[in-house]
Design a protein around this motif. Sequence first.
Motif, PDB file in Angstrom:
ATOM      1  N   ILE A 172       0.846  -1.198   0.000  1.00 32.75           N
ATOM      2  CA  ILE A 172       0.000   0.000   0.000  1.00 32.75           C
ATOM      3  C   ILE A 172       0.882   1.249   0.000  1.00 32.75           C
ATOM      4  N   VAL A 173       1.937   1.247   0.853  1.00 35.11           N
ATOM      5  CA  VAL A 173       2.838   2.402   0.923  1.00 35.11           C
ATOM      6  C   VAL A 173       3.501   2.634  -0.438  1.00 35.11           C
ATOM      7  N   ILE A 174       3.982   1.540  -1.048  1.00 38.09           N
ATOM      8  CA  ILE A 174       4.663   1.666  -2.337  1.00 38.09           C
ATOM      9  C   ILE A 174       3.708   2.239  -3.388  1.00 38.09           C
ATOM     10  N   ARG A 175       2.482   1.725  -3.374  1.00 40.31           N
ATOM     11  CA  ARG A 175       1.519   2.183  -4.379  1.00 40.31           C
ATOM     12  C   ARG A 175       1.175   3.661  -4.184  1.00 40.31           C
ATOM     13  N   PHE A 176       1.153   4.084  -2.952  1.00 42.27           N
ATOM     14  CA  PHE A 176       0.829   5.485  -2.702  1.00 42.27           C
ATOM     15  C   PHE A 176       1.974   6.399  -3.083  1.00 42.27           C
ATOM     16  N   THR A 177       3.221   5.905  -2.903  1.00 40.40           N
ATOM     17  CA  THR A 177       4.352   6.790  -3.136  1.00 40.40           C
ATOM     18  C   THR A 177       4.914   6.665  -4.553  1.00 40.40           C
ATOM     19  N   SER A 178       4.577   5.629  -5.290  1.00 38.93           N
ATOM     20  CA  SER A 178       5.151   5.477  -6.635  1.00 38.93           C
ATOM     21  C   SER A 178       4.467   6.472  -7.580  1.00 38.93           C
ATOM     22  N   ARG A 179       5.276   7.020  -8.527  1.00 38.43           N
ATOM     23  CA  ARG A 179       4.746   8.083  -9.376  1.00 38.43           C
ATOM     24  C   ARG A 179       3.895   7.530 -10.492  1.00 38.43           C
ATOM     25  N   ASN A 180       4.355   6.389 -11.065  1.00 33.53           N
ATOM     26  CA  ASN A 180       3.615   5.752 -12.129  1.00 33.53           C
ATOM     27  C   ASN A 180       3.308   6.772 -13.232  1.00 33.53           C
ATOM     28  N   THR A 205       1.868   3.152 -31.265  1.00 36.19           N
ATOM     29  CA  THR A 205       2.090   3.953 -30.073  1.00 36.19           C
ATOM     30  C   THR A 205       3.145   3.300 -29.200  1.00 36.19           C
ATOM     31  N   VAL A 206       4.045   4.118 -28.663  1.00 39.62           N
ATOM     32  CA  VAL A 206       4.995   3.639 -27.662  1.00 39.62           C
ATOM     33  C   VAL A 206       4.896   4.568 -26.460  1.00 39.62           C
ATOM     34  N   ARG A 207       4.858   3.987 -25.278  1.00 34.79           N
ATOM     35  CA  ARG A 207       4.805   4.793 -24.054  1.00 34.79           C
ATOM     36  C   ARG A 207       5.897   4.314 -23.109  1.00 34.79           C
ATOM     37  N   VAL A 208       6.576   5.270 -22.504  1.00 33.38           N
ATOM     38  CA  VAL A 208       7.567   4.923 -21.490  1.00 33.38           C
ATOM     39  C   VAL A 208       7.003   5.377 -20.138  1.00 33.38           C
ATOM     40  N   ILE A 209       6.779   4.437 -19.272  1.00 24.03           N
ATOM     41  CA  ILE A 209       6.167   4.764 -17.979  1.00 24.03           C
ATOM     42  C   ILE A 209       7.207   4.540 -16.880  1.00 24.03           C
ATOM     43  N   ARG A 210       7.395   5.551 -16.039  1.00 22.99           N
ATOM     44  CA  ARG A 210       8.417   5.563 -15.012  1.00 22.99           C
ATOM     45  C   ARG A 210       7.817   5.219 -13.646  1.00 22.99           C
ATOM     46  N   ASP A 211       8.613   4.492 -12.879  1.00 19.78           N
ATOM     47  CA  ASP A 211       8.260   4.222 -11.474  1.00 19.78           C
ATOM     48  C   ASP A 211       6.939   3.466 -11.351  1.00 19.78           C
ATOM     49  N   VAL A 212       6.924   2.333 -12.021  1.00 17.68           N
ATOM     50  CA  VAL A 212       5.730   1.498 -11.995  1.00 17.68           C
ATOM     51  C   VAL A 212       5.905   0.465 -10.884  1.00 17.68           C
ATOM     52  N   VAL A 213       4.831   0.097 -10.228  1.00 19.17           N
ATOM     53  CA  VAL A 213       4.927  -0.985  -9.256  1.00 19.17           C
ATOM     54  C   VAL A 213       4.211  -2.192  -9.833  1.00 19.17           C
ATOM     55  N   PRO A 214       4.951  -3.196 -10.225  1.00 13.05           N
ATOM     56  CA  PRO A 214       4.279  -4.351 -10.793  1.00 13.05           C
ATOM     57  C   PRO A 214       3.611  -5.165  -9.672  1.00 13.05           C
ATOM     58  N   LEU A 215       2.420  -5.670  -9.917  1.00 10.89           N
ATOM     59  CA  LEU A 215       1.704  -6.468  -8.939  1.00 10.89           C
ATOM     60  C   LEU A 215       2.451  -7.782  -8.676  1.00 10.89           C
ATOM     61  N   SER A 216       3.221  -8.212  -9.711  1.00 11.60           N
ATOM     62  CA  SER A 216       3.894  -9.505  -9.614  1.00 11.60           C
ATOM     63  C   SER A 216       4.872  -9.550  -8.447  1.00 11.60           C
ATOM     64  N   ASN A 217       5.510  -8.413  -8.122  1.00  9.42           N
ATOM     65  CA  ASN A 217       6.411  -8.383  -6.962  1.00  9.42           C
ATOM     66  C   ASN A 217       5.677  -8.814  -5.710  1.00  9.42           C
ATOM     67  N   PHE A 218       4.512  -8.196  -5.542  1.00 10.11           N
ATOM     68  CA  PHE A 218       3.700  -8.492  -4.364  1.00 10.11           C
ATOM     69  C   PHE A 218       3.271  -9.962  -4.390  1.00 10.11           C
ATOM     70  N   MET A 219       2.825 -10.404  -5.554  1.00 11.58           N
ATOM     71  CA  MET A 219       2.340 -11.771  -5.662  1.00 11.58           C
ATOM     72  C   MET A 219       3.460 -12.771  -5.355  1.00 11.58           C
ATOM     73  N   LEU A 220       4.644 -12.484  -5.876  1.00 11.77           N
ATOM     74  CA  LEU A 220       5.785 -13.372  -5.628  1.00 11.77           C
ATOM     75  C   LEU A 220       6.115 -13.430  -4.145  1.00 11.77           C
ATOM     76  N   ALA A 221       6.060 -12.264  -3.518  1.00 12.58           N
ATOM     77  CA  ALA A 221       6.365 -12.206  -2.086  1.00 12.58           C
ATOM     78  C   ALA A 221       5.343 -13.014  -1.303  1.00 12.58           C
ATOM     79  N   VAL A 222       4.066 -12.855  -1.669  1.00  9.34           N
ATOM     80  CA  VAL A 222       3.003 -13.588  -0.973  1.00  9.34           C
ATOM     81  C   VAL A 222       3.217 -15.092  -1.158  1.00  9.34           C
TER      82      VAL A 222
END
Lengths: 439, 213
Positions: free
Chosen positions: A259-267, A383-400
């Motif tokens: 939750i903290v990461i999602r709130f602070t990440s710029r995305n 279209t190409v988009r470069v998105i900075r400071d993304v939080v992938p859900l997979s990190n969380f899922m892997l940790a769980v």
Amino acid sequence: MDGDPPSPEPQPEPPPVRRGLLREFTCPSCGGTVTIRAAGNSITAVCSSCDAIIDVTDENFRILSKAKMQRRTEPLIPLGSRGILFGKTWEVIGYMERSDGSWEYLWQEYLLFNPYHGFRWLINDHGHWNFTTMIKDDISVVLPVYEGRTYDKYLAGGARVCYVLGEFYWRVKDGDEVSVKDFIHPPYLLSYEKSEDEEIWSHSVYMEPSEILRAFPSVEELPAREGVAPNQMSLLGKAYPGVMRVFLLTLAALVAIEIVIRFTSRNEVAWSGTVHYDSHEPNKTVLTPKFELKRYMADVVIEMSAPVDNSWLESEIALVNADNDNTVHVTSGVEYYHGVDGGESWSEGSNQRKIFLSSVPAGNYYLAVDTAADARIPAADYTVRVIRDVVPLSNFMLAVLAVSAFPLITWWRRRAFEVKRWSNSDFSPYANTSSDHDD
Amino acid sequence: MNEFSCPSCGAAVNFVSKASVFMVCPYCRSMLVRQDVNVENIGKMAETLDENTTPLQLGTEGVYMDKRFALAGRVRLAWSDGSWDEWYAWFNDGSHGWLAQAQGFYMVSFQVPNVNLPEPSTLIVGNRIDLEVGFDGRSYRVDDIKKTTCVVAEGELPFKAPKGRNGISVDLGGPDDAFACIEYSEDGTRFFEGRYMEFDELKLSFMRILDGW
């Protein structure tokens, strides 16, 4: 109540048996010597030489039964042995082998005596040991809760005496039958025995064979345990609540961190634009304007989306740091096919693709893009988009997943233990779920 | 007036409890019954107490519900499957009760007067009976019914206990180790109420020395 599991400290040697309280008399049947260890308490005694059951309260030592019993097993703990259990010395004075209705399933009961504290039992059921205390409390009015613990019904059956040795404080008979009900709250067991003229409740606590060996130093070896006893505690069972508590705490911590990461990440979108592809200029590299990737170190997602339709398009994308020319190469392709085959429509692929790059340093960047495509695409804008400071859900899922592995294994093994525990019960809560009956 | 001399042997005998009416002279085993001012000898107690494995003896002291007690007498009751001892205990607050020891259990109980009691023939082992005792009455489970005979006695007792005194003893049990007993005898029916006690709870002292234990 001496219901607490004993401490693992080495036990002192029990005091040796002195002859002071022993009474001896001559067996009226065979003339052998019969020893009484609990004079005044014992009602019947069995002659060890001829199996006669003798009324000890009768002046003439009347013989109650002369039938030679079918001897099954010798006691593992000999009569007269003394051992310290729960801080008190107990002397083995009686031995009884009993069976359920089948006459095939046998277990052995040792009657223990201490002149100050009365009687207890040690019961050996296929390598599993219980220390049993008779209770006079009228607990049928409070069940299923006794002393703050909730008990589950485990068994309703019968027990009959097959073989007796030593002395007993009741009129023991070969073939005595009682009906039995058992209730469990591992490591405790409540047992109800009903005969024609008596109802007896007893309370047992499961004992490790090592505790029996420590209590009776003269006993060298005990048989291995078979299966799982009704009130056996598994090591896993003991650890289980702790494991689950740690697991839930870790899970809560992970969710909080996420939750903290999602709130602070710029995305934030660092750059977004169109790349033009023309089949006439197949080797043309498209350079994008410069864009800034903020934040010292953060993840980057390069997202492309092309209008492919039964065709494919592939991009070689270089993410170039304009400040130091450090480059990350990425190949990203999209393909999308669909159609109707035998009346059923199908599709595969997608016209979108995301590439994830972790830990990209901050700086000024641009993209250098080379495109190749299906011959069916003469030209396209994609279209190409470069998105900075993304939080992938997979990190969380892997940790769980990582923190769940051990609790899951623990849960599964504990469940397997419980299924085994209840496999001999008619009241198994797992009766419908376990398809494999291991008989 | 508690001190007498034994009419049989002349030894000084002493009733420690005011409630005692019966005593076995410790010297000559005469059975003495206390009258107003003197004692009457009603014969010799021929049987001796065949010592068993009990740690209790006359003079043993203990604690029950914060009250100290001492054992002043004992009567051994026999039934079809053996015998057990009832110890007459007098307490430091002037009350007196019983400490029974049977099958390794200890029961302390006190007589409760004026309780309506059922006929022994109506009692069935395992059934529950409701008695008008205490504030709300109490429900007990009938644990056993035994025909008893007094075989031998020693010390002082609150009733005459010659050998052969017959009775019926009914043990009752309740939750939280409650114990009660109805005693039907030739000279009336009595009700006793108390508790099952662990040996350690009784904090016994001046016990008999048990060789080897």
